[in-house]
Design a protein around this motif. Sequence first.
Motif, PDB file in Angstrom:
ATOM      1  N   ALA A 173       0.835  -1.200   0.000  1.00 27.52           N
ATOM      2  CA  ALA A 173       0.000   0.000   0.000  1.00 27.52           C
ATOM      3  C   ALA A 173       0.870   1.251   0.000  1.00 27.52           C
ATOM      4  O   ALA A 173       0.565   2.232  -0.690  1.00 27.52           O
ATOM      5  CB  ALA A 173      -0.925  -0.015   1.217  1.00 27.52           C
ATOM      6  N   LEU A 174       1.948   1.219   0.769  1.00 27.33           N
ATOM      7  CA  LEU A 174       2.858   2.366   0.789  1.00 27.33           C
ATOM      8  C   LEU A 174       3.474   2.611  -0.586  1.00 27.33           C
ATOM      9  O   LEU A 174       3.549   3.763  -1.039  1.00 27.33           O
ATOM     10  CB  LEU A 174       3.961   2.136   1.825  1.00 27.33           C
ATOM     11  N   ARG A 175       3.916   1.566  -1.269  1.00 27.80           N
ATOM     12  CA  ARG A 175       4.511   1.740  -2.601  1.00 27.80           C
ATOM     13  C   ARG A 175       3.530   2.423  -3.555  1.00 27.80           C
ATOM     14  O   ARG A 175       3.903   3.318  -4.318  1.00 27.80           O
ATOM     15  CB  ARG A 175       4.936   0.391  -3.167  1.00 27.80           C
ATOM     16  N   GLU A 176       2.279   1.971  -3.529  1.00 26.61           N
ATOM     17  CA  GLU A 176       1.285   2.573  -4.414  1.00 26.61           C
ATOM     18  C   GLU A 176       1.043   4.034  -4.060  1.00 26.61           C
ATOM     19  O   GLU A 176       0.894   4.883  -4.952  1.00 26.61           O
ATOM     20  CB  GLU A 176      -0.022   1.784  -4.338  1.00 26.61           C
ATOM     21  N   LEU A 177       1.009   4.338  -2.787  1.00 24.63           N
ATOM     22  CA  LEU A 177       0.810   5.723  -2.373  1.00 24.63           C
ATOM     23  C   LEU A 177       1.982   6.606  -2.771  1.00 24.63           C
ATOM     24  O   LEU A 177       1.789   7.761  -3.167  1.00 24.63           O
ATOM     25  CB  LEU A 177       0.598   5.782  -0.861  1.00 24.63           C
ATOM     26  N   LEU A 178       3.198   6.089  -2.678  1.00 24.24           N
ATOM     27  CA  LEU A 178       4.365   6.874  -3.076  1.00 24.24           C
ATOM     28  C   LEU A 178       4.346   7.135  -4.578  1.00 24.24           C
ATOM     29  O   LEU A 178       4.676   8.248  -5.025  1.00 24.24           O
ATOM     30  CB  LEU A 178       5.649   6.158  -2.659  1.00 24.24           C
ATOM     31  N   ARG A 179       3.959   6.141  -5.365  1.00 21.69           N
ATOM     32  CA  ARG A 179       3.855   6.345  -6.811  1.00 21.69           C
ATOM     33  C   ARG A 179       2.804   7.412  -7.123  1.00 21.69           C
ATOM     34  O   ARG A 179       3.025   8.300  -7.952  1.00 21.69           O
ATOM     35  CB  ARG A 179       3.509   5.028  -7.517  1.00 21.69           C
ATOM     36  N   PHE A 180       1.663   7.301  -6.469  1.00 23.26           N
ATOM     37  CA  PHE A 180       0.591   8.272  -6.692  1.00 23.26           C
ATOM     38  C   PHE A 180       1.033   9.672  -6.265  1.00 23.26           C
ATOM     39  O   PHE A 180       0.776  10.657  -6.973  1.00 23.26           O
ATOM     40  CB  PHE A 180      -0.647   7.840  -5.902  1.00 23.26           C
ATOM     41  N   SER A 181       1.682   9.768  -5.125  1.00 22.83           N
ATOM     42  CA  SER A 181       2.104  11.073  -4.606  1.00 22.83           C
ATOM     43  C   SER A 181       3.106  11.745  -5.526  1.00 22.83           C
ATOM     44  O   SER A 181       3.047  12.960  -5.749  1.00 22.83           O
ATOM     45  CB  SER A 181       2.688  10.911  -3.205  1.00 22.83           C
ATOM     46  N   ARG A 182       4.027  10.961  -6.080  1.00 22.58           N
ATOM     47  CA  ARG A 182       4.988  11.539  -7.033  1.00 22.58           C
ATOM     48  C   ARG A 182       4.283  12.013  -8.300  1.00 22.58           C
ATOM     49  O   ARG A 182       4.553  13.104  -8.808  1.00 22.58           O
ATOM     50  CB  ARG A 182       6.065  10.504  -7.377  1.00 22.58           C
ATOM     51  N   ALA A 183       3.384  11.177  -8.808  1.00 24.32           N
ATOM     52  CA  ALA A 183       2.704  11.511 -10.065  1.00 24.32           C
ATOM     53  C   ALA A 183       1.796  12.723  -9.919  1.00 24.32           C
ATOM     54  O   ALA A 183       1.593  13.465 -10.887  1.00 24.32           O
ATOM     55  CB  ALA A 183       1.898  10.314 -10.554  1.00 24.32           C
ATOM     56  N   HIS A 184       1.252  12.954  -8.735  1.00 22.19           N
ATOM     57  CA  HIS A 184       0.289  14.035  -8.535  1.00 22.19           C
ATOM     58  C   HIS A 184       0.838  15.154  -7.660  1.00 22.19           C
ATOM     59  O   HIS A 184       0.085  15.995  -7.173  1.00 22.19           O
ATOM     60  CB  HIS A 184      -1.004  13.470  -7.931  1.00 22.19           C
ATOM     61  N   ARG A 185       2.137  15.148  -7.466  1.00 23.14           N
ATOM     62  CA  ARG A 185       2.818  16.222  -6.732  1.00 23.14           C
ATOM     63  C   ARG A 185       2.188  16.445  -5.360  1.00 23.14           C
ATOM     64  O   ARG A 185       1.770  17.539  -5.001  1.00 23.14           O
ATOM     65  CB  ARG A 185       2.795  17.515  -7.559  1.00 23.14           C
ATOM     66  N   ARG A 186       2.165  15.362  -4.612  1.00 26.03           N
ATOM     67  CA  ARG A 186       1.637  15.409  -3.257  1.00 26.03           C
ATOM     68  C   ARG A 186       2.738  14.993  -2.276  1.00 26.03           C
ATOM     69  O   ARG A 186       2.646  13.945  -1.631  1.00 26.03           O
ATOM     70  CB  ARG A 186       0.426  14.486  -3.115  1.00 26.03           C
ATOM     71  N   PRO A 187       3.791  15.764  -2.150  1.00 22.87           N
ATOM     72  CA  PRO A 187       4.894  15.346  -1.271  1.00 22.87           C
ATOM     73  C   PRO A 187       4.477  15.210   0.182  1.00 22.87           C
ATOM     74  O   PRO A 187       5.030  14.380   0.915  1.00 22.87           O
ATOM     75  CB  PRO A 187       5.938  16.456  -1.450  1.00 22.87           C
ATOM     76  N   GLU A 188       3.524  16.009   0.626  1.00 20.59           N
ATOM     77  CA  GLU A 188       3.094  15.926   2.025  1.00 20.59           C
ATOM     78  C   GLU A 188       2.389  14.602   2.288  1.00 20.59           C
ATOM     79  O   GLU A 188       2.497  14.029   3.380  1.00 20.59           O
ATOM     80  CB  GLU A 188       2.202  17.128   2.377  1.00 20.59           C
ATOM     81  N   ALA A 189       1.671  14.077   1.275  1.00 28.40           N
ATOM     82  CA  ALA A 189       1.021  12.780   1.428  1.00 28.40           C
ATOM     83  C   ALA A 189       2.063  11.670   1.508  1.00 28.40           C
ATOM     84  O   ALA A 189       1.915  10.721   2.295  1.00 28.40           O
ATOM     85  CB  ALA A 189       0.064  12.533   0.263  1.00 28.40           C
ATOM     86  N   ALA A 190       3.103  11.777   0.689  1.00 25.67           N
ATOM     87  CA  ALA A 190       4.179  10.782   0.735  1.00 25.67           C
ATOM     88  C   ALA A 190       4.862  10.789   2.095  1.00 25.67           C
ATOM     89  O   ALA A 190       5.127   9.728   2.680  1.00 25.67           O
ATOM     90  CB  ALA A 190       5.195  11.053  -0.372  1.00 25.67           C
ATOM     91  N   ARG A 191       5.158  11.978   2.606  1.00 23.29           N
ATOM     92  CA  ARG A 191       5.810  12.061   3.913  1.00 23.29           C
ATOM     93  C   ARG A 191       4.927  11.476   5.008  1.00 23.29           C
ATOM     94  O   ARG A 191       5.396  10.750   5.889  1.00 23.29           O
ATOM     95  CB  ARG A 191       6.155  13.518   4.234  1.00 23.29           C
TER      96      ARG A 191
END
Length: 252
Positions: A173-191
Amino acid sequence: MDEQDTPTRTPARAPARTSLTADAVGGFFVLRRTPPGTGGHRPLARLYAGESAPLAARIDRVAAGLRTPERRVAASTAHLGLAARLWSTALGAAALHGAFPGLAPDELYWDGGLGAPDDLWWSGTELRPATADELRAAVLDAHLRPLHEALARDGRIAPRLLWGNAGSALAGALRELLRFSRAHRRPEAARRAVGLVSGLLDHPDLAGTVRGPALRRTTCCLYYRCPGGGLCGDCVFDRPPRTGLETGPPAP
């Protein structure tokens, strides 16, 4: 700062907003708010309380699909899928919004005959704040522990394997969220996602289930024992072990 970039400051018992969703990340992150209109959904609380038929039917269905003669292999695969759904729906919302659906077992309905996202729907309204402790209580304590007990009632399966599946599902789940966060410029979500998963993996039940920067698992889900199964992307093995099924009878 855009509104969606601002963590939701919501009390743990506040009514949930219908916009609190991680659906855009992928099918495993979708949590429907109304019944899909098909299937035989039941509250997961009934499964945990001993209503074993839906879980047994799910394992039977997975065994037939994998063509495996070993019930524990099918049970592991069925468990991994449900664990991934539970972690994804909770962690996704927590990372993207700063709060997540309460997912109480008597309000979370499941049909093992359906795939994501139609397998789950949620009738609740409770939001919980995005902390590792809250996620642990909502997913690990309220769902994974009783689910593991239900699987033990169905047949022989190692607790260490199940916790390995839980850690692997969380890492996925974390890997998918990191991919999504990078693609949609959501660095705060990744952190936020990284911080939450780090806190969850510190718990004794999950500690040591994955390792290294790639979060490679330290136990095997047994998928390699299926005909033509091979290895999963995060498998502990570098090459498939011999199964013993080549010359011997299938395990029960």
